[in-house]
Design a protein around this motif. Sequence first.
Motif, mmCIF file in Angstrom:
data_model
loop_
_atom_site.group_PDB
_atom_site.id
_atom_site.type_symbol
_atom_site.label_atom_id
_atom_site.label_comp_id
_atom_site.label_asym_id
_atom_site.label_seq_id
_atom_site.Cartn_x
_atom_site.Cartn_y
_atom_site.Cartn_z
ATOM 1 N N LEU A 94 -8.068 39.609 9.054
ATOM 2 C CA LEU A 94 -9.052 40.164 8.125
ATOM 3 C C LEU A 94 -10.452 39.640 8.419
ATOM 4 O O LEU A 94 -11.436 40.375 8.316
ATOM 5 C CB LEU A 94 -8.662 39.829 6.682
ATOM 6 C CG LEU A 94 -7.452 40.572 6.112
ATOM 7 C CD1 LEU A 94 -7.014 39.952 4.792
ATOM 8 C CD2 LEU A 94 -7.770 42.051 5.926
ATOM 9 N N ILE A 95 -10.524 38.364 8.800
ATOM 10 C CA ILE A 95 -11.830 37.771 9.117
ATOM 11 C C ILE A 95 -12.340 38.260 10.468
ATOM 12 O O ILE A 95 -13.478 38.714 10.593
ATOM 13 C CB ILE A 95 -11.738 36.230 9.124
ATOM 14 C CG1 ILE A 95 -11.474 35.705 7.711
ATOM 15 C CG2 ILE A 95 -13.030 35.622 9.669
ATOM 16 C CD1 ILE A 95 -11.136 34.225 7.658
ATOM 17 N N SER A 96 -11.497 38.200 11.482
ATOM 18 C CA SER A 96 -11.938 38.525 12.852
ATOM 19 C C SER A 96 -12.326 39.989 13.005
ATOM 20 O O SER A 96 -13.175 40.333 13.824
ATOM 21 C CB SER A 96 -10.843 38.162 13.863
ATOM 22 O OG SER A 96 -9.683 38.943 13.666
ATOM 23 N N THR A 106 -6.133 29.797 -1.079
ATOM 24 C CA THR A 106 -5.309 28.611 -0.792
ATOM 25 C C THR A 106 -5.143 28.463 0.727
ATOM 26 O O THR A 106 -4.046 28.269 1.234
ATOM 27 C CB THR A 106 -3.949 28.672 -1.485
ATOM 28 O OG1 THR A 106 -3.227 29.840 -1.065
ATOM 29 C CG2 THR A 106 -4.108 28.706 -2.999
ATOM 30 N N TYR A 107 -6.269 28.527 1.426
ATOM 31 C CA TYR A 107 -6.319 28.609 2.879
ATOM 32 C C TYR A 107 -6.460 27.200 3.461
ATOM 33 O O TYR A 107 -7.564 26.668 3.610
ATOM 34 C CB TYR A 107 -7.512 29.479 3.262
ATOM 35 C CG TYR A 107 -7.475 30.140 4.613
ATOM 36 C CD1 TYR A 107 -6.413 29.971 5.493
ATOM 37 C CD2 TYR A 107 -8.514 30.975 5.001
ATOM 38 C CE1 TYR A 107 -6.394 30.597 6.711
ATOM 39 C CE2 TYR A 107 -8.513 31.616 6.225
ATOM 40 C CZ TYR A 107 -7.460 31.436 7.082
ATOM 41 O OH TYR A 107 -7.440 32.066 8.304
ATOM 42 N N PHE A 119 -14.210 27.248 9.021
ATOM 43 C CA PHE A 119 -13.977 26.909 7.623
ATOM 44 C C PHE A 119 -15.172 26.183 7.027
ATOM 45 O O PHE A 119 -15.761 25.300 7.671
ATOM 46 C CB PHE A 119 -12.761 25.982 7.481
ATOM 47 C CG PHE A 119 -11.437 26.650 7.662
ATOM 48 C CD1 PHE A 119 -10.840 27.348 6.631
ATOM 49 C CD2 PHE A 119 -10.771 26.568 8.882
ATOM 50 C CE1 PHE A 119 -9.596 27.950 6.797
ATOM 51 C CE2 PHE A 119 -9.536 27.166 9.063
ATOM 52 C CZ PHE A 119 -8.945 27.871 8.006
ATOM 53 N N ALA A 120 -15.517 26.541 5.799
ATOM 54 C CA ALA A 120 -16.410 25.735 4.977
ATOM 55 C C ALA A 120 -15.532 25.007 3.974
ATOM 56 O O ALA A 120 -14.474 25.490 3.595
ATOM 57 C CB ALA A 120 -17.424 26.615 4.257
ATOM 58 N N GLY A 227 -12.447 30.476 4.522
ATOM 59 C CA GLY A 227 -12.388 31.060 5.857
ATOM 60 C C GLY A 227 -13.542 32.012 6.097
ATOM 61 O O GLY A 227 -13.907 32.806 5.222
ATOM 62 N N LEU A 228 -14.126 31.940 7.294
ATOM 63 C CA LEU A 228 -15.223 32.841 7.662
ATOM 64 C C LEU A 228 -15.223 33.042 9.174
ATOM 65 O O LEU A 228 -14.456 32.403 9.894
ATOM 66 C CB LEU A 228 -16.566 32.298 7.174
ATOM 67 C CG LEU A 228 -16.908 30.843 7.498
ATOM 68 C CD1 LEU A 228 -17.729 30.757 8.774
ATOM 69 C CD2 LEU A 228 -17.663 30.203 6.348
#
Length: 279
Positions: A94-96, A106-107, A119-120, A227-228
């Motif tokens: 989903l991110i890529s 809950t990543y 990740f932040a 997640g980013l």
Amino acid sequence: MRSTRIGLIAAAAALALGASACGSNSSDGGASGGSGGDSIKIGIKFDQPGLGLKKGDEYTGMDVDVAKYVAKELGYDADKIEWVQSPSAQRENLISTGQVKLIFATYSITDARKEKVSFAGPYFVAGQDLLVRADDSSITGPDTLDGKKLCSVTGSTSAQKVKDKVPGVNLQEFGTYSECVAALVSKGVDALTTDDTILAGYAAQEQYKGKLKVVGKPFSEERYGVGLKKGDTALCQKVTDAINKMISDGSWQKAVDDNLGPAGYKPPAGNPPTPDACA
């Protein structure tokens, strides 16, 4: 006359193409603007009470509250958020592929995942535990799972950790935690493993009160990150700054109390966390 007509057609086509390009933001998670102007697509779980839960058009949970706070700091009001269901096995994709801009689901931050996404955070530190039927006294921790049917979700880190620790466990992987809980109640499996925050949320639900219990012996550390897209250090820093502000102004504690307090859950050591530096 013919050349003039051709020139007008070409200009119109170029204008239409430019308008189409400006109007599309699907490749960046719907977050090309800011300051409340455009929308932002944020991934959460839809089936985790106390963390990320969808009921009708309402979204509740600690992940949701943290996401709203961060989005506000980025310039997006709550009504500009488009929530996207993000099952464990689909988060990296989903991110890529740009289907979401951020994921609060809950990543857990792991080295393997950091090869694919950035990740932040973390914005919370949980611990892995076991959920069992209230009348089952045979399971007291991972070392008592030999020969037992253990449920977890495809793509999560929880199941593999237990499998490595107890090779004799009979692992059952489902698509969602709610499926695991239903199987546990119906005696299709003997236990469910994931983060204690998630387990406490299910145990506290009205339909499961008195039927399920959390063993209460966490055996891992799960650092929840945002997640980013990999390598987007500018966005990572903005999210990290927002998390730090949320912790310092008391909003983080309120989110924990509002969403996990009713389950009698007390955050383990390490909370509130200190977010990592973005690199």
